[in-house]
Motif scaffolding. Structure first.
Motif, PDB file in Angstrom:
ATOM      1  N   ARG A 134       1.158   4.050  -3.135  1.00 35.00           N
ATOM      2  CA  ARG A 134       0.325   5.219  -2.917  1.00 35.00           C
ATOM      3  C   ARG A 134       0.869   6.433  -3.665  1.00 35.00           C
ATOM      4  N   THR A 135      -0.023   7.353  -3.995  1.00 35.59           N
ATOM      5  CA  THR A 135       0.339   8.591  -4.678  1.00 35.59           C
ATOM      6  C   THR A 135      -0.056   9.768  -3.787  1.00 35.59           C
ATOM      7  N   ALA A 155       5.595   8.567   3.784  1.00 33.80           N
ATOM      8  CA  ALA A 155       4.361   7.971   4.278  1.00 33.80           C
ATOM      9  C   ALA A 155       4.648   7.114   5.500  1.00 33.80           C
ATOM     10  N   PHE A 169       0.835  -1.203   0.000  1.00 33.48           N
ATOM     11  CA  PHE A 169       0.000   0.000   0.000  1.00 33.48           C
ATOM     12  C   PHE A 169       0.868   1.251   0.000  1.00 33.48           C
ATOM     13  N   THR A 170       1.896   1.257   0.836  1.00 32.85           N
ATOM     14  CA  THR A 170       2.774   2.423   0.950  1.00 32.85           C
ATOM     15  C   THR A 170       3.587   2.634  -0.315  1.00 32.85           C
ATOM     16  N   ASP A 215      -0.201   9.744   4.899  1.00 28.90           N
ATOM     17  CA  ASP A 215       0.791  10.574   4.215  1.00 28.90           C
ATOM     18  C   ASP A 215       1.371  11.543   5.236  1.00 28.90           C
ATOM     19  N   TYR A 225       3.612   3.813   8.006  1.00 28.63           N
ATOM     20  CA  TYR A 225       2.866   2.579   8.223  1.00 28.63           C
ATOM     21  C   TYR A 225       3.316   1.937   9.526  1.00 28.63           C
ATOM     22  N   THR A 244      -3.697   9.512  -2.770  1.00 31.18           N
ATOM     23  CA  THR A 244      -4.210   8.331  -2.077  1.00 31.18           C
ATOM     24  C   THR A 244      -4.809   8.719  -0.727  1.00 31.18           C
ATOM     25  N   GLU A 245      -6.025   8.261  -0.479  1.00 29.01           N
ATOM     26  CA  GLU A 245      -6.674   8.537   0.806  1.00 29.01           C
ATOM     27  C   GLU A 245      -5.958   7.791   1.923  1.00 29.01           C
ATOM     28  N   ASP A 246      -5.784   8.456   3.054  1.00 28.96           N
ATOM     29  CA  ASP A 246      -5.194   7.799   4.215  1.00 28.96           C
ATOM     30  C   ASP A 246      -6.159   6.763   4.772  1.00 28.96           C
ATOM     31  N   GLU A 247      -5.594   5.703   5.381  1.00 28.04           N
ATOM     32  CA  GLU A 247      -6.420   4.634   5.903  1.00 28.04           C
ATOM     33  C   GLU A 247      -5.954   4.214   7.290  1.00 28.04           C
TER      34      GLU A 247
END
Length: 214
Positions: free
Chosen positions: A25-26, A142, A21-22, A85, A144, A29-32
């Motif tokens: 991502r751009t 980002a 995912f990391t 992000d 994680y 990309t929505e944070d989750e």
């Protein structure tokens, strides 16, 4: 911020999914927030020392890429992975850690538990006992990994390690203070609510260093 409920999942596939995912991502990309429980597993951070594992049993030890030493995950522990992000939030790492800790402290306060952080070591504590752990990795701007809050679990495996590298550190959980213990789903709803508020808050105002010429 999207909240993803993963349920009970084996650690390594979730770890790999976080990395993917990391990596993919751009800027758009929505944070989750990923909410998950894990079957019993020890995770060893990049700086982890083998001597902090005191008892070698049938619980798997997984080497991972977050900071810190060894910790334990198991059923009854609420794990929230913060896939956010970092760059676009314009906050420091210390501010990020504080926001995570504040979210946990607010959640515990809802259950009548007074908890504090410790400037010398990440995490959240109740009566000098650790109730929540934090471990993060920042890569390509980002974040994680995330946090683990002990809700209603078997704490015995923590005695098989020096939790987070601290010999003699005692662990505790919500079930030690609240009877009956709230359901993990209820704790997760409260915690993710506070995390969303804290992580979406604007960055703190910085004092200007510009000199005024009179």
């Amino acid at each position: 911020m999207k909240v993803v409920q993963l349920g009970l999942r084996t650690y390594q596939p979730v770890f790999a999914a976080m990395q993917e995912f990391t990596a993919l991502r751009t800027a758009d990309t929505e944070d989750e927030l990923w909410v998950v429980e894990h079957p019993p597993v020890f995770t060893q951070g990049m700086a982890g020392k083998p001597e902090h594992i005191l008892v070698h049993d049938d619980i798997e030890v997984v080497q991972i890429d977050r900071g810190g030493q060894v910790t334990y995950h198991g059923p009854g522990q609420l794990v929230v992975y913060t896939l956010i992000d970092f760059k676009r939030r314009h906050i420091t790492v210390r501010e990020l850690v504080s926001r995570l800790e504040n979210s946990i402290i607010a959640t515990l306060a809802d259950y009548g538990i007074t908890a504090v952080n410790d400037p010398k070591r990440p995490g959240v504590y109740v009566n000098e006992q650790k109730i929540a752990s934090l471990g993060l990795r920042i890569k390509q701007g980002a974040v994680y990994h995330g946090l683990a809050l002990n809700v209603n679990m078997d704490l015995t495996p923590f005695t098989h390690i020096n939790p987070c590298g601290y010999a003699g550190l005692h662990m505790t959980q919500i079930a030690d203070f609240v009877k009956p213990c709230p359901e993990l789903a209820d704790v997760a709803e409260r915690l993710t609510g506070y995390l969303t508020l804290e992580l979406n808050a604007p960055p703190p105002e910085r004092k200007s260093t510009q000199k005024v010429v009179l």
